[in-house]
Motif scaffolding. Structure first.
Motif, PDB file in Angstrom:
ATOM      1  N   THR A 133      43.331  37.303  26.386  1.00 23.78           N
ATOM      2  CA  THR A 133      44.319  38.308  26.729  1.00 23.78           C
ATOM      3  C   THR A 133      44.315  38.472  28.253  1.00 23.78           C
ATOM      4  OG1 THR A 133      42.684  40.071  26.561  1.00 23.78           O
ATOM      5  CG2 THR A 133      43.902  39.509  24.550  1.00 23.78           C
ATOM      6  N   LEU A 134      45.204  39.317  28.773  1.00 21.42           N
ATOM      7  CA  LEU A 134      45.199  39.570  30.210  1.00 21.42           C
ATOM      8  C   LEU A 134      43.854  40.143  30.655  1.00 21.42           C
ATOM      9  CD1 LEU A 134      48.767  41.085  30.783  1.00 21.42           C
ATOM     10  CD2 LEU A 134      47.922  38.828  31.478  1.00 21.42           C
ATOM     11  N   GLU A 135      43.310  41.057  29.846  1.00 18.14           N
ATOM     12  CA  GLU A 135      41.986  41.595  30.150  1.00 18.14           C
ATOM     13  C   GLU A 135      40.926  40.508  30.035  1.00 18.14           C
ATOM     14  OE1 GLU A 135      44.689  44.801  28.815  1.00 18.14           O
ATOM     15  OE2 GLU A 135      44.104  42.860  27.984  1.00 18.14           O
ATOM     16  N   GLY A 136      41.122  39.628  29.063  1.00 19.41           N
ATOM     17  CA  GLY A 136      40.165  38.536  28.879  1.00 19.41           C
ATOM     18  C   GLY A 136      40.147  37.572  30.047  1.00 19.41           C
ATOM     19  N   GLU A 137      41.330  37.282  30.628  1.00 22.46           N
ATOM     20  CA  GLU A 137      41.397  36.409  31.804  1.00 22.46           C
ATOM     21  C   GLU A 137      40.605  37.007  32.961  1.00 22.46           C
ATOM     22  OE1 GLU A 137      42.480  33.501  32.403  1.00 22.46           O
ATOM     23  OE2 GLU A 137      44.114  32.972  31.038  1.00 22.46           O
ATOM     24  N   ALA A 138      40.787  38.314  33.202  1.00 23.95           N
ATOM     25  CA  ALA A 138      40.055  38.967  34.286  1.00 23.95           C
ATOM     26  C   ALA A 138      38.559  38.984  34.006  1.00 23.95           C
ATOM     27  CB  ALA A 138      40.572  40.388  34.480  1.00 23.95           C
ATOM     28  N   PHE A 139      38.211  39.251  32.758  1.00 29.71           N
ATOM     29  CA  PHE A 139      36.799  39.309  32.385  1.00 29.71           C
ATOM     30  C   PHE A 139      36.151  37.922  32.485  1.00 29.71           C
ATOM     31  CE2 PHE A 139      33.351  39.744  29.140  1.00 29.71           C
ATOM     32  CZ  PHE A 139      32.643  40.765  29.775  1.00 29.71           C
ATOM     33  N   TYR A 140      36.927  36.880  32.166  1.00 38.59           N
ATOM     34  CA  TYR A 140      36.424  35.506  32.254  1.00 38.59           C
ATOM     35  C   TYR A 140      35.984  35.171  33.681  1.00 38.59           C
ATOM     36  CZ  TYR A 140      36.744  30.379  32.535  1.00 38.59           C
ATOM     37  OH  TYR A 140      36.500  29.044  32.780  1.00 38.59           O
ATOM     38  N   GLY A 141      36.810  35.523  34.672  1.00 34.55           N
ATOM     39  CA  GLY A 141      36.444  35.260  36.056  1.00 34.55           C
ATOM     40  C   GLY A 141      35.164  35.968  36.456  1.00 34.55           C
ATOM     41  N   ARG A 142      35.006  37.217  36.018  1.00 33.29           N
ATOM     42  CA  ARG A 142      33.783  37.948  36.348  1.00 33.29           C
ATOM     43  C   ARG A 142      32.573  37.357  35.632  1.00 33.29           C
ATOM     44  NH1 ARG A 142      34.814  44.274  37.543  1.00 33.29           N
ATOM     45  NH2 ARG A 142      36.701  44.035  38.780  1.00 33.29           N
TER      46      ARG A 142
END
Length: 294
Positions: free
Chosen positions: A59-68
């Motif tokens: 998800t959009l949140e998942g994409e951001a969390f993936y980078g972190r």
């Protein structure tokens, strides 16, 4: 499963777009992977992955969390390697062009494995460009000009190239003395580009200029081994790295042509994705390859 391990599981699912493939890569039961994601989503309080019957996507949140997650995992591995006497260890997946793997890489790999006994190599080889993230590959050794702007590249070496044909071909069509003579009834073995599907032209260096030429062809191929095999069978001219052709020159199976105007040398790079910071084992392989091939 601790948080860092759960993040590793999540990152591999994002990269492989599959719970099953991620579980196989990490040598974990599918149920363990599923439970890890459920716990991770409950902990952060958002849905990280969108599941469909065909694939899994962040998800959009998942994409951001993936980078972190990638940054945290890399920091943890850096910290462990900096304060631990243990050597780099674990699986390392690399992809190498087929000819390069068999003729240049594999003969040297025993030295790398002797230096790093804890690293386990999973080597795939072929003529196509793999998607490093989607296919879970840590790095690739590629020949030729790079077109992937999202990859980090380190040049290893350049490979001198040569033009050649079989003695039988030269007996039937003549031995060209100039580039212009190639347009008088000569043929080339057609090599199909993996990116465009069209035939790659022959190229010849003329000082600072490069002249490209597409000759008629009766045989088209899509792989390096087939390309060489078709030339050995007398179907036309080919251009390939000299290291690959030298044994056939020595055996009289191929004849070097137009040596004064060779093709441009091919660069060799080792590449990895910008979104994944190199692990200690990947850095060990990159540094070894740079020393070995440089």
């Amino acid at each position: 499963m601790d948080r860092i391990d759960a993040m590793r599981v999540f990152a591999r699912i994002v990269e492989r777009r599959s719970f099953t493939r991620a579980a196989d890569d990490l040598d974990l039961p599918r149920a363990t992977v599923t439970d890890a994601i459920k716990s991770l989503e409950a902990r952060v309080g958002v849905q990280l992955l969108q599941r469909t019957t065909r694939q899994v996507a962040p998800t959009l949140e998942g994409e951001a969390f993936y980078g972190r997650c990638l940054r945290l995992i890399a920091d943890m591995e850096d910290a462990e390697s900096a304060f631990s006497a243990s050597a780099p260890a674990g699986p390392l997946r690399i992809d190498v062009h087929g000819m390069l793997a068999r003729h240049l890489l594999f003969p040297r790999l025993p030295d790398f494995l002797a230096q790093h006994p804890g690293i386990e190599l999973d080597v795939s080889e072929g003529d196509r460009y793999v998607d490093l993230v989607r296919e879970g590959v840590d790095c690739a050794v590629r020949v030729g000009e790079l077109r992937d702007s999202d990859l980090v590249a380190r040049r290893l070496t350049t490979l001198p190239e040569a033009t050649a044909a079989s003695p039988g071909y030269c007996a039937r069509h003549g031995t060209p003395a100039t580039i212009d003579a190639l347009q008088d009834g000569h043929l080339m073995v057609g090599f199909q580009s993996t990116s465009t599907g069209g035939l790659l032209p022959l190229e010849f260096q003329l000082g600072s200029r490069v002249r490209e030429l597409v000759l008629p062809t009766r045989v088209r191929v899509g792989g390096a081994e087939s390309y060489l095999g078709a030339a050995l069978a007398g179907f036309g001219l080919l251009q390939a790295p000299r290291y690959r052709l030298e044994p056939h020159f020595a055996a009289g199976e191929l004849v070097p042509l137009l040596a004064a105007t060779p093709p441009r040398p091919s660069p060799v790079h080792i590449v990895y994705t910008r979104t994944r910071l190199p692990s200690p084992r990947l850095r060990a392989f990159i540094d070894w390859a740079a020393r070995e091939f440089g």
